[in-house]
Design a protein around this motif. Structure first.
Motif, PDB file in Angstrom:
ATOM      1  N   LEU A  96       0.529  -1.044  -0.123  1.00 39.77           N
ATOM      2  CA  LEU A  96      -0.209   0.149   0.290  1.00 39.77           C
ATOM      3  C   LEU A  96       1.184   1.614   0.304  1.00 39.77           C
ATOM      4  N   ARG A  97       1.955   1.185   0.914  1.00 38.86           N
ATOM      5  CA  ARG A  97       2.569   2.449   0.959  1.00 38.86           C
ATOM      6  C   ARG A  97       3.118   3.123  -0.179  1.00 38.86           C
ATOM      7  N   GLU A  98       3.890   1.849  -0.888  1.00 37.76           N
ATOM      8  CA  GLU A  98       4.618   1.561  -2.593  1.00 37.76           C
ATOM      9  C   GLU A  98       3.683   2.614  -3.433  1.00 37.76           C
ATOM     10  N   LEU A 119      -5.513  12.071   0.078  1.00 37.60           N
ATOM     11  CA  LEU A 119      -4.634  12.090  -0.728  1.00 37.60           C
ATOM     12  C   LEU A 119      -4.276  13.869  -2.046  1.00 37.60           C
ATOM     13  N   LEU A 120      -5.758  13.546  -2.674  1.00 41.10           N
ATOM     14  CA  LEU A 120      -5.133  15.174  -3.514  1.00 41.10           C
ATOM     15  C   LEU A 120      -5.295  16.242  -2.635  1.00 41.10           C
ATOM     16  N   GLU A 138       7.623  10.579   1.959  1.00 34.87           N
ATOM     17  CA  GLU A 138       6.809  11.441   2.927  1.00 34.87           C
ATOM     18  C   GLU A 138       5.440  12.028   3.382  1.00 34.87           C
ATOM     19  N   THR A 139       4.880  12.128   1.789  1.00 40.03           N
ATOM     20  CA  THR A 139       3.744  12.993   1.794  1.00 40.03           C
ATOM     21  C   THR A 139       2.662  11.421   2.453  1.00 40.03           C
ATOM     22  N   VAL A 140       2.542   9.779   2.071  1.00 43.18           N
ATOM     23  CA  VAL A 140       1.878   9.128   2.395  1.00 43.18           C
ATOM     24  C   VAL A 140       1.983   8.502   3.474  1.00 43.18           C
ATOM     25  N   MET A 162       0.274  11.064   5.812  1.00 47.26           N
ATOM     26  CA  MET A 162      -1.220  10.145   5.858  1.00 47.26           C
ATOM     27  C   MET A 162      -1.780   8.870   6.235  1.00 47.26           C
ATOM     28  N   LEU A 163      -0.656   8.164   6.766  1.00 55.93           N
ATOM     29  CA  LEU A 163      -0.956   7.069   7.000  1.00 55.93           C
ATOM     30  C   LEU A 163      -0.310   7.181   8.684  1.00 55.93           C
ATOM     31  N   ASP A 164       0.377   7.619   8.960  1.00 55.08           N
ATOM     32  CA  ASP A 164       1.320   7.681  10.174  1.00 55.08           C
ATOM     33  C   ASP A 164       0.852   9.017  11.331  1.00 55.08           C
ATOM     34  N   GLY A 165       0.715   9.953  10.316  1.00 60.58           N
ATOM     35  CA  GLY A 165       0.318  11.391  11.219  1.00 60.58           C
ATOM     36  C   GLY A 165       2.153  11.620  11.664  1.00 60.58           C
ATOM     37  N   LEU A 166       2.149  12.627  12.850  1.00 66.17           N
ATOM     38  CA  LEU A 166       3.460  13.620  12.877  1.00 66.17           C
ATOM     39  C   LEU A 166       3.999  12.549  14.368  1.00 66.17           C
TER      40      LEU A 166
END
Length: 199
Positions: free
Chosen positions: A88-90, A162-163, A184-186, A189-193
């Motif tokens: 998914l991440r890729e 994502l958009l 990094e964008t993903v 989204m998936l992990d937060g900060l």
């Protein structure tokens, strides 16, 4: 014996329109929507009056050219080509890079396009731009779909997010681009900060 020069056949109206649009698109990227009909005519290799033989106004030509320039088809095809067997991440990172590249290439035109279309009051063009945006969202949702059960939100909602991230990455909330790559964008989204282990 003198050879008579053969006359080059005139283009059909639709062909002429397409040729003028093709000549206008690079000028829009270079000069924005304030490009002149003289510049367009020179780029197309025609007399300036030829433009108004197939377009009623310069605005009509510019609107048609902007819509063509923002055609999402190349991006849609690239999104569909992403291997659904990848993690998914890729998949998402590749999708984010494609969307960001599209936004970055057309950044100068997107804001102008909205103003132009509203000014022209062209309902067909507004509808086409809405269809284009929805097609992009659906294509992203299809990239996400194989992992739908792992996500707290449905693929369509994740695609919208994502958009939004890619848009902020291009324009920045304060006018400065964030310059995040796809991975990094993903991750945001998936992990937060929060760092791993942080509460």
């Amino acid at each position: 014996m003198e050879t008579r020069r053969r006359r080059v056949p005139a283009l059909a109206p639709e062909e002429r329109r397409a040729a003028l649009v093709a000549a206008t698109i690079p000028l829009l990227h270079e000069h924005g929507v304030d490009v002149s009909t003289r510049q367009i005519a020179q780029a197309a290799g025609v007399a300036e009056g030829t433009i108004f033989g197939v377009f009623e106004t310069k605005t009509e030509l510019v609107v048609c050219s902007v819509v063509k320039a923002l055609d999402p088809q190349p991006t849609l095809e690239a999104l569909r080509a992403i291997d659904r067997g990848l993690p998914l991440r890729e998949r998402l990172a590749r999708a984010a890079e494609l969307v960001h590249a599209r936004f970055a290439e057309n950044a100068q035109l997107m804001a102008a396009a909205r103003k132009l279309v509203i000014a022209a009051r062209d309902e067909a063009t507004v509808k086409q731009m809405t269809v284009n945006r929805e097609s992009l969202r659906r294509a992203l949702a299809e990239v996400i779909e194989p992992d739908a059960e792992r996500l707290r939100r449905p693929p369509e909602a994740v695609a919208t997010l994502l958009l939004m991230f890619c848009g902020a990455n291009t324009y920045g909330p304060f006018g400065d681009p964030a310059h995040l790559d796809g991975a990094e964008t993903v991750s945001l989204m998936l992990d937060g900060l929060l760092t791993r282990g942080a509460q």
